[in-house]
Enzyme design. Structure first.
Site, PDB file in Angstrom:
ATOM      1  N   LEU A 195       2.071 -28.584 -35.918  1.00 57.54           N
ATOM      2  CA  LEU A 195       0.865 -27.822 -35.547  1.00 57.54           C
ATOM      3  C   LEU A 195       0.765 -27.725 -34.027  1.00 57.54           C
ATOM      4  O   LEU A 195      -0.119 -28.303 -33.410  1.00 57.54           O
ATOM      5  CB  LEU A 195      -0.376 -28.485 -36.143  1.00 57.54           C
ATOM      6  CG  LEU A 195      -0.587 -28.274 -37.642  1.00 57.54           C
ATOM      7  CD1 LEU A 195      -1.807 -29.032 -38.130  1.00 57.54           C
ATOM      8  CD2 LEU A 195      -0.724 -26.793 -37.957  1.00 57.54           C
ATOM      9  N   HIS A 196       1.687 -26.988 -33.439  1.00 55.18           N
ATOM     10  CA  HIS A 196       1.655 -26.785 -31.985  1.00 55.18           C
ATOM     11  C   HIS A 196       0.669 -25.661 -31.670  1.00 55.18           C
ATOM     12  O   HIS A 196      -0.043 -25.178 -32.552  1.00 55.18           O
ATOM     13  CB  HIS A 196       3.064 -26.483 -31.475  1.00 55.18           C
ATOM     14  CG  HIS A 196       3.629 -25.197 -31.998  1.00 55.18           C
ATOM     15  ND1 HIS A 196       4.019 -24.172 -31.162  1.00 55.18           N
ATOM     16  CD2 HIS A 196       3.839 -24.759 -33.254  1.00 55.18           C
ATOM     17  CE1 HIS A 196       4.469 -23.170 -31.917  1.00 55.18           C
ATOM     18  NE2 HIS A 196       4.379 -23.507 -33.181  1.00 55.18           N
TER      19      HIS A 196
END
Lengths: 170, 89
Positions: free
Chosen positions: B14-15
């Site tokens: 989850l960048h």
């Protein structure tokens, strides 16, 4: 599995129609660098987010003229200006810009101490009334700063009271 | 209220860009959307909240939707995870 792209594309229209503009004014090359980071995350906000780098040797009046050219030209186009540090030339130029725009009926707010969390949050909430957008930017900037526990990756230290840093309030 | 545990399958986790897509999609539904990793539970409509999870490849997160269109939201968001956020790896 059905494609997600139509939904995401439609959503961008919802998010990026009646928006306040955001102008970053900061010491070179910080403003353009921050804008580039934001466009990496939100590729479709290029028109909405502008950046003005202030070189160390540029005359203040020239910077002010460039800032005026980037600001909305008429009443109805509101603007959030994000500057890097209060009291320095970028922020001083922003304050001249605020007066210049107010005379033309353009609403402008300035928030200083810009960082990437502040900018990302401002972009997310750019459709809010300008006063609310200003508050969102402040919250994003302040809550984006904390010391990190290297073993757990959890926030362990912040300047804000513990109650104010609930991740649910982001 | 419905819940689903999801294992993150895209390489970067989850960048920032994935968080942006997730929070935008969540915000398009009227229901509440929550995402939890361990004891940390965040509002999935907030990009900064999603990034606070710092969830990488193979991390498990619990997706929770509650209210109007909770089924549709759950399906769409689960699809986004399964699609690796359109990143291909």
């Amino acid at each position: 599995m059905r494609s997600l792209r139509p939904r995401l594309t439609g959503l961008q229209h919802v998010h990026f129609l009646p928006m306040n503009k955001i102008l970053i004014i900061a010491h070179a090359p910080f403003a353009q660098a921050l804008r580039a980071c934001a466009l990496h995350v939100f590729p479709d906000c290029a028109q909405q987010v502008q950046a003005l780098d202030v070189p160390a040797d540029e005359p203040c009046d020239k910077t002010f003229e460039t800032a005026c050219a980037l600001a909305p030209a008429e009443e109805g186009g509101d603007l959030l200006v994000l500057t890097d540090v209060f009291g320095a030339t970028p922020s001083n130029v922003a304050q001249r810009l605020l007066q210049h725009c107010a005379a033309k009926g353009v609403q402008v707010r300035e928030v200083t101490g810009v960082n990437l969390p502040m900018l990302l949050r401002a972009i997310c909430y750019a459709s809010l009334p300008l006063h609310d957008l200003e508050q969102c930017a402040l919250t994003g900037g302040q809550q984006g700063m904390f010391a990190v526990d290297f073993s757990t990756g959890a926030p362990v230290c912040t300047l804000l009271p513990a109650a104010a840093v609930s991740t649910e309030s982001f | 209220m419905i819940q689903q545990t999801i294992t993150i399958s895209n390489k970067l986790g989850l960048h920032a860009r994935a968080s942006a897509k997730l929070s935008k999609l969540a915000a398009s539904f009227p229901c509440e959307v929550w995402l939890a990793r361990g004891s940390r539970r965040i509002n999935a409509k907030s990009i900064m909240g999603v990034m606070m999870l710092a969830a990488g490849l193979d991390a498990q997160v619990v997706l929770e939707t509650s209210g109007e269109q909770e089924q549709e939201a759950m399906q769409a968001i689960a699809d986004l995870f399964a699609d690796k956020f359109g990143e291909g790896e």
